[in-house]
Design an enzyme around this catalytic site. Structure first.
Site, PDB file in Angstrom:
ATOM      1  N   TYR A  62       1.617   9.452 -16.914  1.00 46.56           N
ATOM      2  CA  TYR A  62       1.785   9.183 -15.484  1.00 46.56           C
ATOM      3  C   TYR A  62       2.262  10.426 -14.735  1.00 46.56           C
ATOM      4  O   TYR A  62       1.830  10.697 -13.606  1.00 46.56           O
ATOM      5  CB  TYR A  62       2.771   8.031 -15.284  1.00 46.56           C
ATOM      6  CG  TYR A  62       2.130   6.663 -15.312  1.00 46.56           C
ATOM      7  CD1 TYR A  62       1.440   6.182 -14.198  1.00 46.56           C
ATOM      8  CD2 TYR A  62       2.219   5.854 -16.434  1.00 46.56           C
ATOM      9  CE1 TYR A  62       0.854   4.928 -14.207  1.00 46.56           C
ATOM     10  CE2 TYR A  62       1.633   4.592 -16.458  1.00 46.56           C
ATOM     11  CZ  TYR A  62       0.958   4.129 -15.337  1.00 46.56           C
ATOM     12  OH  TYR A  62       0.367   2.879 -15.360  1.00 46.56           O
ATOM     13  N   HIS A  93       0.721   2.748  -9.974  1.00 49.58           N
ATOM     14  CA  HIS A  93       2.042   2.157 -10.172  1.00 49.58           C
ATOM     15  C   HIS A  93       2.167   0.768  -9.546  1.00 49.58           C
ATOM     16  O   HIS A  93       3.221   0.135  -9.657  1.00 49.58           O
ATOM     17  CB  HIS A  93       3.137   3.069  -9.610  1.00 49.58           C
ATOM     18  CG  HIS A  93       3.587   4.131 -10.575  1.00 49.58           C
ATOM     19  ND1 HIS A  93       3.002   5.374 -10.622  1.00 49.58           N
ATOM     20  CD2 HIS A  93       4.538   4.124 -11.532  1.00 49.58           C
ATOM     21  CE1 HIS A  93       3.593   6.102 -11.562  1.00 49.58           C
ATOM     22  NE2 HIS A  93       4.518   5.369 -12.126  1.00 49.58           N
TER      23      HIS A  93
END
Length: 241
Positions: free
Chosen positions: A29, A44
């Site tokens: 991420y 997210h």
């Protein structure tokens, strides 16, 4: 798109927690965020498939030993695989890793030494798969006025219903239409129960060799984005045998 990310440790040896998928997800991420902050925000969002999955960490030639909950190796090398339906996600991951190749997993520093694009198999209506990260499936059950989450194993018939429902959900959200063929059958050939910790929560899941038959479109979604749920946290990646 499918990738192989090769890592080098500057140290002569390293110890990695066996429950490293959360830490590996965090590194993925962060790399995507460096390359494309808006895409990172999108990924997210809760309760929406991310359309990517990744494998556990592998050590070349199995040069490691298990000590408690640690994988100890003096090989200095490791690698993992990444797969996604969305090429822009893979492109952002590669860009983020190459712009800052230093990553940390479970407190261990690595340097990304190589990123390779792997050939993808054409998935047909009958395939044999082996997991590169365990498959997780669960269901919620009402009990005393509350909902409880129950992790499922292949011995539970509900396991296969949940796998199919998850594949259909991913297909609909990605292609914006319902699949014409909902046929799906899954036959385990070899099953190994696992218990993986994400943060402070353990999840029961399975490493498997299995045959899958039915809609090629649904099998392709599983092959590229993962079978089961929590794919973006390192569950459900497979390869064709």
């Amino acid at each position: 798109m499918r990738l192989k990310i090769s890592l080098l440790s500057p140290a002569d040896s390293f110890e990695i927690d066996l429950n490293h998928s959360y830490h590996l997800a965090s590194a993925i991420y962060r790399a995507i965020e460096r390359a494309d902050p808006s895409l990172s925000i999108e990924l997210h969002k809760p309760d929406v498939p991310k359309f990517f999955t990744f494998s556990k960490l592998f050590i070349p030639k199995r040069k490691f030993r298990i000590e408690g909950e640690k994988m100890v190796s003096d090989c200095e090398e490791a690698y993992f695989f990444f797969s996604t339906l969305r090429n822009e996600v893979a492109a952002s991951l590669v860009e983020g890793l190459l712009s800052k190749p230093e990553i940390r997993i479970c407190g261990v520093d690595f340097i990304v030494s190589e990123v390779s694009v792997l050939p993808e198999r054409e998935v047909k209506g009958r395939e044999k798969f082996v997991t590169l990260s365990p498959i997780y499936a669960s269901t919620s059950v009402g009990e005393n006025g509350r909902r409880r989450i129950f992790d499922l194993y292949p011995k539970d018939s509900k396991f296969y219903e949940v796998i199919l429902q998850n594949l259909v959900k991913k297909y609909v959200l990605y292609y914006k239409s319902a699949p014409e063929n909902l046929d799906f059958h899954m036959k385990p050939l070899n099953v190994k129960a696992k218990r993986i910790r994400l943060k402070d929560t353990f999840h029961r899941c399975v490493e498997m060799v299995f045959k899958a038959e039915g809609s090629p479109e649904l099998l392709e979604v599983g092959y590229k984005a993962g079978f089961g749920s929590k794919n973006s946290m390192g569950f459900g990646m497979v390869k064709v045998v």
